[in-house]
Motif scaffolding. Structure first.
Motif, short mmCIF file in Angstrom:
data_model
loop_
_atom_site.label_atom_id
_atom_site.label_comp_id
_atom_site.label_asym_id
_atom_site.label_seq_id
_atom_site.Cartn_x
_atom_site.Cartn_y
_atom_site.Cartn_z
N LEU A 256 -11.92 6.53 26.70
CA LEU A 256 -10.54 6.50 27.16
C LEU A 256 -9.82 5.26 26.63
N ALA A 257 -10.52 4.13 26.58
CA ALA A 257 -9.91 2.90 26.05
C ALA A 257 -9.57 3.06 24.57
N GLU A 258 -10.44 3.72 23.82
CA GLU A 258 -10.15 3.96 22.40
C GLU A 258 -8.93 4.85 22.24
N PHE A 259 -8.82 5.84 23.12
CA PHE A 259 -7.66 6.73 23.05
C PHE A 259 -6.38 5.97 23.38
N ILE A 260 -6.42 5.14 24.43
CA ILE A 260 -5.24 4.36 24.80
C ILE A 260 -4.83 3.42 23.68
N ALA A 261 -5.81 2.71 23.10
CA ALA A 261 -5.50 1.75 22.04
C ALA A 261 -4.91 2.44 20.82
#
Length: 235
Positions: free
Chosen positions: A46-51
């Motif tokens: 999810l963090a990779e998607f947000i970034a």
């Protein structure tokens, strides 16, 4: 300062959860544990998607992890708690002594686990390597216990046992031999606190490696820059 904040979380969560009675406290404990495991498993993708969705800048690479972890944790607790209240809409009458002991015991347990999860989230925060008394290697709660490392160990355990998936994929499960010349000494090396401590240290320098006070030893290559990889990739 970190002790004051952790005590405030522990006391506050314990008080509010205990006021829900034994049944409500049990539901809250269940919700916190499973929401925490969900957050630890899925916060990295999810963090990779947000970034990537917000430009993949240096700042968002460092902020997206804690946003994803806390978002999943808060959302998971809310969802599981609502489901629990719908499944158990009424409260059973119990012995008064059992009522008091169980509600405060479950409340304290819930408060401690909540504190441990929130303390773990500080590892992935865009903050210095050490701040307000927090150290990745230390006993951060009253210099007695390390709730963050206890939670990481619990997450590691369930990924190896009760929630084990095919392919032996486990949380924070990099494998290296104890003896580099003997492949039979292969074992799992957990590195979550170390990796994120290195990333926080890089964050304080703007992504540049720290300036060395002197020339490197002869024959030893200088360390390169770059930001270490983030979370453990789930289990």
């Amino acid at each position: 300062m970190i002790n004051f904040l952790l005590l405030a979380i522990l006391i506050g969560v314990t008080y509010f959860v205990a006021n829900e009675g034994p049944q409500g406290a049990a539901i809250s404990l269940f919700a916190v544990i499973f929401a925490g495991l969900i957050a630890m498993n899925f916060f990295e993708p999810l963090a990779e998607f947000i970034a990537s969705s917000l430009g993949n800048s240096f700042e968002w690479q460092n902020r997206s992890d804690i946003i994803a972890m806390l978002l999943l944790f808060a959302g998971g607790v809310t969802l599981i708690r609502v489901m629990g209240d719908n499944l158990f809409p009424t409260y059973a009458e119990v012995n008064p002594m059992f009522y008091e002991v169980s509600r405060w015991g479950l409340g304290l347990f819930t408060g401690y686990i909540t504190m441990a999860i929130l303390l773990t989230s500080l590892h992935v925060a865009p903050l210095p390597r050490e701040f307000i008394g927090f150290t990745p290697e230390g006993n951060n709660f009253l210099s007695i216990t390390a709730p963050d490392r206890e939670w990481l160990a619990f997450t590691q355990y369930v990924s190896e046992k009760s929630m084990k998936r095919s392919g032996n994929r486990i949380f924070d499960g990099a494998e290296f031999p104890s003896n580099p010349t003997d492949v039979s000494t292969q074992r799992i090396w957990a590195s979550f606190p170390i990796r994120y401590a290195a990333r926080r240290e890089l964050y304080t320098t703007g992504g540049r490696p720290p300036v060395q006070s002197g020339p490197p030893p002869i024959g030893q290559p200088q360390q390169g820059g770059g930001v270490p990889s983030g979370g453990a990739g789930g289990f």
